[in-house]
Design a protein around this motif. Structure first.
Motif, PDB file in Angstrom:
ATOM      1  N   UNK A 156       0.810  -1.230   0.000  1.00 39.07           N
ATOM      2  CA  UNK A 156       0.000   0.000   0.000  1.00 39.07           C
ATOM      3  C   UNK A 156       0.844   1.281   0.000  1.00 39.07           C
ATOM      4  N   UNK A 157       1.876   1.344   0.811  1.00 36.25           N
ATOM      5  CA  UNK A 157       2.627   2.596   0.950  1.00 36.25           C
ATOM      6  C   UNK A 157       3.710   2.803  -0.097  1.00 36.25           C
ATOM      7  N   UNK A 158       3.862   1.840  -1.010  1.00 36.46           N
ATOM      8  CA  UNK A 158       4.825   2.037  -2.113  1.00 36.46           C
ATOM      9  C   UNK A 158       4.183   1.813  -3.481  1.00 36.46           C
ATOM     10  N   UNK A 159       2.876   1.629  -3.500  1.00 32.56           N
ATOM     11  CA  UNK A 159       2.238   1.215  -4.759  1.00 32.56           C
ATOM     12  C   UNK A 159       2.487   2.243  -5.875  1.00 32.56           C
ATOM     13  N   UNK A 160       2.579   3.520  -5.495  1.00 34.85           N
ATOM     14  CA  UNK A 160       2.802   4.568  -6.511  1.00 34.85           C
ATOM     15  C   UNK A 160       4.238   4.560  -7.039  1.00 34.85           C
ATOM     16  N   UNK A 161       5.116   3.831  -6.385  1.00 29.75           N
ATOM     17  CA  UNK A 161       6.542   3.801  -6.784  1.00 29.75           C
ATOM     18  C   UNK A 161       6.911   2.562  -7.589  1.00 29.75           C
ATOM     19  N   UNK A 162       5.929   1.722  -7.878  1.00 26.83           N
ATOM     20  CA  UNK A 162       6.203   0.430  -8.524  1.00 26.83           C
ATOM     21  C   UNK A 162       5.706   0.461  -9.971  1.00 26.83           C
ATOM     22  N   UNK A 163       6.522  -0.049 -10.883  1.00 32.29           N
ATOM     23  CA  UNK A 163       6.083  -0.162 -12.283  1.00 32.29           C
ATOM     24  C   UNK A 163       5.377  -1.487 -12.536  1.00 32.29           C
ATOM     25  N   UNK A 164       5.793  -2.527 -11.830  1.00 29.73           N
ATOM     26  CA  UNK A 164       5.294  -3.872 -12.118  1.00 29.73           C
ATOM     27  C   UNK A 164       5.219  -4.665 -10.805  1.00 29.73           C
ATOM     28  N   UNK A 165       4.120  -5.367 -10.617  1.00 33.13           N
ATOM     29  CA  UNK A 165       4.048  -6.325  -9.504  1.00 33.13           C
ATOM     30  C   UNK A 165       3.906  -7.710 -10.104  1.00 33.13           C
ATOM     31  N   UNK A 183      -7.428  -3.048  -7.229  1.00 34.79           N
ATOM     32  CA  UNK A 183      -8.156  -2.097  -6.368  1.00 34.79           C
ATOM     33  C   UNK A 183      -7.187  -1.210  -5.595  1.00 34.79           C
ATOM     34  N   UNK A 184      -6.130  -1.824  -5.086  1.00 35.08           N
ATOM     35  CA  UNK A 184      -5.136  -1.074  -4.305  1.00 35.08           C
ATOM     36  C   UNK A 184      -4.474   0.014  -5.163  1.00 35.08           C
ATOM     37  N   UNK A 185      -4.274  -0.294  -6.437  1.00 30.38           N
ATOM     38  CA  UNK A 185      -3.568   0.638  -7.330  1.00 30.38           C
ATOM     39  C   UNK A 185      -4.511   1.664  -7.961  1.00 30.38           C
ATOM     40  N   UNK A 186      -5.813   1.412  -7.907  1.00 28.14           N
ATOM     41  CA  UNK A 186      -6.784   2.268  -8.619  1.00 28.14           C
ATOM     42  C   UNK A 186      -6.676   3.720  -8.155  1.00 28.14           C
ATOM     43  N   UNK A 232      -4.230   5.569  -7.977  1.00 29.83           N
ATOM     44  CA  UNK A 232      -2.904   5.916  -7.463  1.00 29.83           C
ATOM     45  C   UNK A 232      -1.826   5.555  -8.479  1.00 29.83           C
ATOM     46  N   UNK A 233      -2.021   4.396  -9.110  1.00 25.82           N
ATOM     47  CA  UNK A 233      -1.053   3.918 -10.102  1.00 25.82           C
ATOM     48  C   UNK A 233      -1.799   3.087 -11.146  1.00 25.82           C
ATOM     49  N   UNK A 234      -2.492   3.813 -12.031  1.00 32.28           N
ATOM     50  CA  UNK A 234      -3.307   3.104 -13.024  1.00 32.28           C
ATOM     51  C   UNK A 234      -2.472   2.484 -14.136  1.00 32.28           C
ATOM     52  N   UNK A 235      -1.196   2.828 -14.195  1.00 32.77           N
ATOM     53  CA  UNK A 235      -0.320   2.213 -15.211  1.00 32.77           C
ATOM     54  C   UNK A 235       0.402   0.976 -14.692  1.00 32.77           C
ATOM     55  N   UNK A 236       0.115   0.586 -13.468  1.00 33.42           N
ATOM     56  CA  UNK A 236       0.789  -0.579 -12.885  1.00 33.42           C
ATOM     57  C   UNK A 236       0.601  -1.812 -13.776  1.00 33.42           C
ATOM     58  N   UNK A 237       1.701  -2.502 -14.026  1.00 35.67           N
ATOM     59  CA  UNK A 237       1.641  -3.765 -14.776  1.00 35.67           C
ATOM     60  C   UNK A 237       1.526  -4.898 -13.765  1.00 35.67           C
ATOM     61  N   UNK A 238       0.471  -5.680 -13.881  1.00 40.92           N
ATOM     62  CA  UNK A 238       0.301  -6.851 -13.011  1.00 40.92           C
ATOM     63  C   UNK A 238       0.712  -8.092 -13.804  1.00 40.92           C
ATOM     64  N   UNK A 239       1.756  -8.733 -13.298  1.00 35.02           N
ATOM     65  CA  UNK A 239       2.301  -9.931 -13.956  1.00 35.02           C
ATOM     66  C   UNK A 239       1.985 -11.153 -13.092  1.00 35.02           C
ATOM     67  N   UNK A 240       1.727 -12.269 -13.731  1.00 36.42           N
ATOM     68  CA  UNK A 240       1.476 -13.523 -13.005  1.00 36.42           C
ATOM     69  C   UNK A 240       2.526 -14.532 -13.448  1.00 36.42           C
ATOM     70  N   UNK A 241       3.123 -15.207 -12.457  1.00 39.51           N
ATOM     71  CA  UNK A 241       4.270 -16.081 -12.743  1.00 39.51           C
ATOM     72  C   UNK A 241       4.116 -17.423 -12.037  1.00 39.51           C
ATOM     73  N   UNK A 242       3.993 -18.478 -12.849  1.00 38.24           N
ATOM     74  CA  UNK A 242       3.984 -19.830 -12.304  1.00 38.24           C
ATOM     75  C   UNK A 242       2.721 -20.603 -12.649  1.00 38.24           C
TER      76      UNK A 242
END
Ligand code: DX5
Ligand code: ZN
Length: 226
Positions: free
Chosen positions: A128-137, A164-167, A169-179
């Motif tokens: 939550x407190x760094x979501x605006x600083x992240x390009x990709x999760x 929802x957490x990024x809405x 605040x960081x609408x360009x966040x890339x959500x990646x799924x691995x595995x």
């Protein structure tokens, strides 16, 4: 990122290491968007994959961005060599970074996309407190360390919670799924909000990896009208 077509990142961990150049060429020629590069240290995860010299060799042949997933303790020590070895995206593990904000800033200063991977037990709310600083999760849908594991169903819920957490605040966040990504879950992952799908064994054990990449790229929800 949700209005764009999702990205496909084949994981080189499942490639034939004795014939890397032909597998790299296949990914270059395919509809894949990124090369997913899994670096493991045998400490953060109970396995060792390959290191930066191999990544540099891959980078020489790859014509698409390298999406690097660092499954290592103390990743700060290796950010510069990772960038110099050809990384476009550098993803560190939340669980390996006591000073995550500083680590993310260091990745961005190198000119790379800054990513954070979450183990299956790590709640997305901890970002939550760094979501605006992240390009990709990178949401781990298996426990990191090995290819070919079974997909964890709770991933869908995590994708939605993260969006929802990024809405706002960081609408360009890339959500990646691995595995454990296959054609059985890819459409539902995109529907839940995934922007990038990593696939290792499903691609490289296919009869036609290039067609399998295309099929993963074509999944859509809702299906496009013809
Ligand atoms: C697991 C790695 C994954 C792995 C995925 O620790 O981070 O990228 O290569 O492999 P599959 O698609 O076979 O689960
Ligand atoms: Zn990975």
């Amino acid at each position: 990122m949700s209005n764009n077509k999702h990205l496909i990142a084949p994981s080189i961990l499942a490639a034939d290491f004795a014939n890397l150049s032909s597998d790299i060429k296949m990914v270059n020629d395919s509809e894949a968007d990124w090369f997913h590069i899994d670096i493991m240290d045998g400490v953060f995860v109970p396995n060792i994959s390959f290191g930066f010299p191999v990544m540099q060799a891959i980078a020489k042949h790859a014509v698409k961005p390298l999406d690097v997933h660092l499954m290592i303790v103390d990743p700060d020590r290796y950010l510069k060599v990772c960038k110099d070895s050809g990384a476009a995206n550098i993803t560190v593990h939340y669980e390996a970074c006591p000073h995550l904000h500083r680590t993310l800033s260091a990745i961005k200063e190198l000119g790379c996309r800054a990513g954070v991977a979450l183990n299956p037990h790590t709640p997305v709310q901890l970002l939550k407190d760094v979501i605006q600083d992240i390009d990709l999760v990178c949401i781990m849908s298996v426990n990191p360390g090995f290819g070919g594991q079974k997909f964890i169903q709770n991933t869908y819920t995590k994708i939605k919670e993260l969006r929802q957490l990024a809405a706002g605040v960081n609408d360009n966040l890339i959500i990646e799924v691995d595995g454990g990504v296959t054609l059985d879950n890819a459409a539902q992952l995109v529907k839940a909000g995934a922007d990038a799908l990593v696939a290792g064994s499903f691609v490289f054990s296919a009869l036609s990896p290039i067609n399998t990449i295309k099929e993963l790229k074509m999944v859509d929800y809702p299906p496009q009208m013809a």
